[in-house]
Design an enzyme around this catalytic site. Structure first.
Site, mmCIF file in Angstrom:
data_model
loop_
_atom_site.group_PDB
_atom_site.id
_atom_site.type_symbol
_atom_site.label_atom_id
_atom_site.label_comp_id
_atom_site.label_asym_id
_atom_site.label_seq_id
_atom_site.Cartn_x
_atom_site.Cartn_y
_atom_site.Cartn_z
ATOM 1 N N LYS A 160 -23.069 22.124 -16.038
ATOM 2 C CA LYS A 160 -22.740 20.834 -16.668
ATOM 3 C C LYS A 160 -22.324 21.012 -18.126
ATOM 4 C CE LYS A 160 -24.795 18.005 -13.398
ATOM 5 N NZ LYS A 160 -24.425 16.685 -12.891
ATOM 6 N N LYS B 164 -27.806 24.428 -13.291
ATOM 7 C CA LYS B 164 -27.218 23.118 -13.609
ATOM 8 C C LYS B 164 -26.869 23.030 -15.093
ATOM 9 C CE LYS B 164 -28.384 19.804 -11.081
ATOM 10 N NZ LYS B 164 -29.240 18.899 -10.341
ATOM 11 N N ASN C 139 -30.207 4.377 -4.900
ATOM 12 C CA ASN C 139 -31.262 5.379 -4.770
ATOM 13 C C ASN C 139 -32.554 4.810 -5.340
ATOM 14 O OD1 ASN C 139 -31.525 6.148 -7.675
ATOM 15 N ND2 ASN C 139 -29.368 6.648 -7.369
ATOM 16 N N PHE D 192 -30.847 15.672 -16.954
ATOM 17 C CA PHE D 192 -32.044 15.752 -16.122
ATOM 18 C C PHE D 192 -31.692 16.456 -14.820
ATOM 19 C CE2 PHE D 192 -35.715 13.286 -17.645
ATOM 20 C CZ PHE D 192 -35.220 12.970 -18.900
ATOM 21 N N ASP E 116 -23.819 10.204 -6.471
ATOM 22 C CA ASP E 116 -22.789 11.243 -6.459
ATOM 23 C C ASP E 116 -21.491 10.757 -5.821
ATOM 24 O OD1 ASP E 116 -24.257 13.230 -7.731
ATOM 25 O OD2 ASP E 116 -25.360 13.666 -5.887
ATOM 26 N N PRO F 86 -17.410 10.150 -10.928
ATOM 27 C CA PRO F 86 -17.276 11.014 -12.113
ATOM 28 C C PRO F 86 -18.647 11.543 -12.513
ATOM 29 C CG PRO F 86 -17.125 8.689 -12.722
ATOM 30 C CD PRO F 86 -17.123 8.752 -11.220
ATOM 31 N N ASP F 87 -18.708 12.779 -12.976
ATOM 32 C CA ASP F 87 -19.974 13.324 -13.478
ATOM 33 C C ASP F 87 -20.038 13.013 -14.975
ATOM 34 O OD1 ASP F 87 -22.033 14.962 -14.513
ATOM 35 O OD2 ASP F 87 -21.930 16.182 -12.696
ATOM 36 N N ILE F 88 -20.870 12.055 -15.326
ATOM 37 C CA ILE F 88 -20.881 11.536 -16.703
ATOM 38 C C ILE F 88 -21.407 12.603 -17.661
ATOM 39 C CG2 ILE F 88 -21.683 9.639 -18.172
ATOM 40 C CD1 ILE F 88 -22.137 8.085 -15.465
HETATM 41 O O1 C5P Z 1 -25.897 16.839 -10.418
HETATM 42 P P1 C5P Z 1 -27.171 16.107 -10.558
HETATM 43 O O2 C5P Z 1 -27.057 14.664 -10.117
HETATM 44 O O3 C5P Z 1 -28.375 16.754 -9.982
HETATM 45 O O4 C5P Z 1 -27.417 16.119 -12.151
HETATM 46 C C1 C5P Z 1 -28.387 15.338 -12.752
HETATM 47 C C2 C5P Z 1 -28.002 15.068 -14.168
HETATM 48 O O5 C5P Z 1 -26.617 14.723 -14.277
HETATM 49 C C3 C5P Z 1 -28.733 13.872 -14.740
HETATM 50 O O6 C5P Z 1 -28.884 14.058 -16.118
HETATM 51 C C4 C5P Z 1 -27.785 12.726 -14.435
HETATM 52 O O7 C5P Z 1 -28.000 11.619 -15.313
HETATM 53 C C5 C5P Z 1 -26.434 13.367 -14.651
HETATM 54 N N1 C5P Z 1 -25.358 12.836 -13.801
HETATM 55 C C6 C5P Z 1 -24.330 12.137 -14.386
HETATM 56 N N2 C5P Z 1 -23.280 11.691 -13.617
HETATM 57 C C7 C5P Z 1 -23.246 11.949 -12.290
HETATM 58 C C8 C5P Z 1 -24.282 12.672 -11.691
HETATM 59 C C9 C5P Z 1 -25.321 13.094 -12.484
HETATM 60 O O8 C5P Z 1 -24.376 11.876 -15.597
HETATM 61 N N3 C5P Z 1 -22.246 11.489 -11.566
#
Ligand code: C5P
Length: 398
Positions: A341, A337, A208, A323, A276, A303-305
């Site tokens: 999260k 969000k 990206n 963010f 994503d 994975p969503d970190i």
């Molecule tokens: O879900 P989205 O990508 O919009 O969320 C953005 C936030 O989540 C940012 O802080 C980004 O660093 C974090 N993020 C993450 N791991 C992912 C996707 C997003 O830590 N796989």
């Protein structure tokens, strides 16, 4: 400036030891007191006389030097400094530090010290990339040791890659960052930054447009306020700031690993634009054009970190900041969000093309906390970073 700061400089055995001489000069120019310790191997590269002449101090060399013990015991020597700096830190010294060996003066001082430790690794690229060294590095980071460099480039041994010791001025900048007394002194903060690259095959990837500029500015501001920052970055356009521990990753999965290994931390700021999705079953051979038509790619969710760390138990940082880059309904989406999260704050920004924020030097953010939202005026990304770092310092002081 380092006026009155006392640095115990351990010079390991490697060709980069010659740069330690310049490093001593640079540190002293800034007012630091440098007490040098030369390892046996270090003596093969620089002489005790040149080190002592430049440092304006006795060089400590031997654990069993009774004269030294009478003047200053090794335990005391390890404690007088504001910072123990190891430059160059060889693979051997790092391994000793990681397992806690104490079989010479340098390793004994490193085990006995209760002051902050910083290392500037230098070694052959294969040695640096070896699983053992990378394991030791992860252990040292977990122990709270800051790492500056190594840099990538031509090496004295004729090879190319990461392993060159950071330049003396980079080390000085890192030392200055580490020793400034600021509102975040003694706090550990983790920052993720940049994009991730998700491989399709060995030569292609999905990415990206994140430049990493905002994450870099935040890490720099936190370090300038005295925080010990671990900067986990994807392949960004801008180089990382000085004075932070840099962990470079490519993919989201690697970023999650690096983040988990960098915990515990007092606060974590997730500024990375993490992909994503990744390509499921990425090929380890280059995909070829075939007569049978176009290749089809299928995706798996990354994975969503941020969510993972927000949901951690004992290891969860006290403050977790995410963010939200949105193009529509910024406030509503970012507020949702924050809930989804499980983080404490969301820094929301409008990245629709007309704002020119993505890749630009300015940002207009809304800070969303449990108490509501604050709209910040449009400002430079460095100003956003300074304001955010100040807010983080306030929150951690509570
Ligand atoms: O879900 P989205 O990508 O919009 O969320 C953005 C936030 O989540 C940012 O802080 C980004 O660093 C974090 N993020 C993450 N791991 C992912 C996707 C997003 O830590 N796989």
């Amino acid at each position: 400036m380092l006026a009155g700061k006392h640095i115990l400089l351990i010079i390991g055995g490697g060709i980069a030891a010659f740069k330690a001489l310049d490093l001593i000069r640079r540190l002293r120019e800034r007012g630091a007191l440098v007490t040098p310790v030369l390892t046996r191997a270090g003596e093969e590269f620089v002489t005790p006389l040149s080190v002592s002449a430049l440092a304006g101090s006795k060089v400590y060399r031997d654990l069993f030097d009774l004269g030294d013990e009478a003047e200053m015991g090794h335990i005391q020597l390890s404690r007088v400094a504001d910072l123990v700096l190891v430059a160059p830190a060889t693979a051997d010294l790092m391994a000793k530090m990681a397992v806690g060996l104490a079989n010479d003066l340098a390793s004994t001082l490193l085990l006995a010290t209760d002051t902050p430790v910083m290392i500037a690794p230098a070694m052959n690229v294969r040695m640096w990339e070896h699983a053992a060294t990378q394991r030791n590095l992860a252990t040292l980071r977990q122990d709270g040791i800051s790492v500056v460099g190594p840099n990538e480039g031509d090496m004295a041994c004729g090879e190319y890659g990461p392993g060159r010791m950071a330049e003396p001025m980079e080390i000085v900048a890192a030392v200055e960052e580490r020793l400034v007394d600021g509102p975040l002194s003694g706090k550990r903060v983790l920052v993720t930054s940049g994009p991730t690259h998700e491989p399709i095959d060995p030569v292609r990837y999905i990415a990206n447009r994140s430049s990493g500029a905002q994450g870099k500015a935040i890490a720099a501001s936190l370090a300038a306020m005295g925080a010990q920052v671990t900067f986990v970055t994807g392949p960004a356009d801008t180089p990382p700031p000085a004075g932070v521990t840099v962990v470079r990753v490519q993919t989201a999965a690697q970023m999650l690993d690096a983040v988990t290994q960098s915990l515990p931390a007092d606060a974590a700021v997730f500024a990375a634009a993490v992909a994503d999705w990744r390509v499921e079953g990425a090929s380890d051979r280059k995909l070829k054009k075939t007569k049978d038509g176009l290749p089809s790619l299928s995706f798996a969710e990354n994975p969503d970190i941020l969510k993972t760390v927000s949901g951690m138990g004992a290891d969860r940082p006290k403050l977790v900041v995410g963010f939200a880059a949105e193009t529509d309904d910024v406030f509503a989406n970012a507020t949702a969000k924050r809930q989804r999260k499980g983080c404490d704050w969301i820094v929301a920004n409008d990245v629709s093309p007309e704002t020119e924020i993505m890749g630009g030097s300015e940002n207009a953010v809304t800070l969303i906390t449990a108490d509501g939202s604050e709209v910040w005026p449009r400002m430079d990304k460095t100003a956003v970073a300074r304001n955010l770092a100040a807010r983080i310092a306030d929150a951690l002081a509570q």
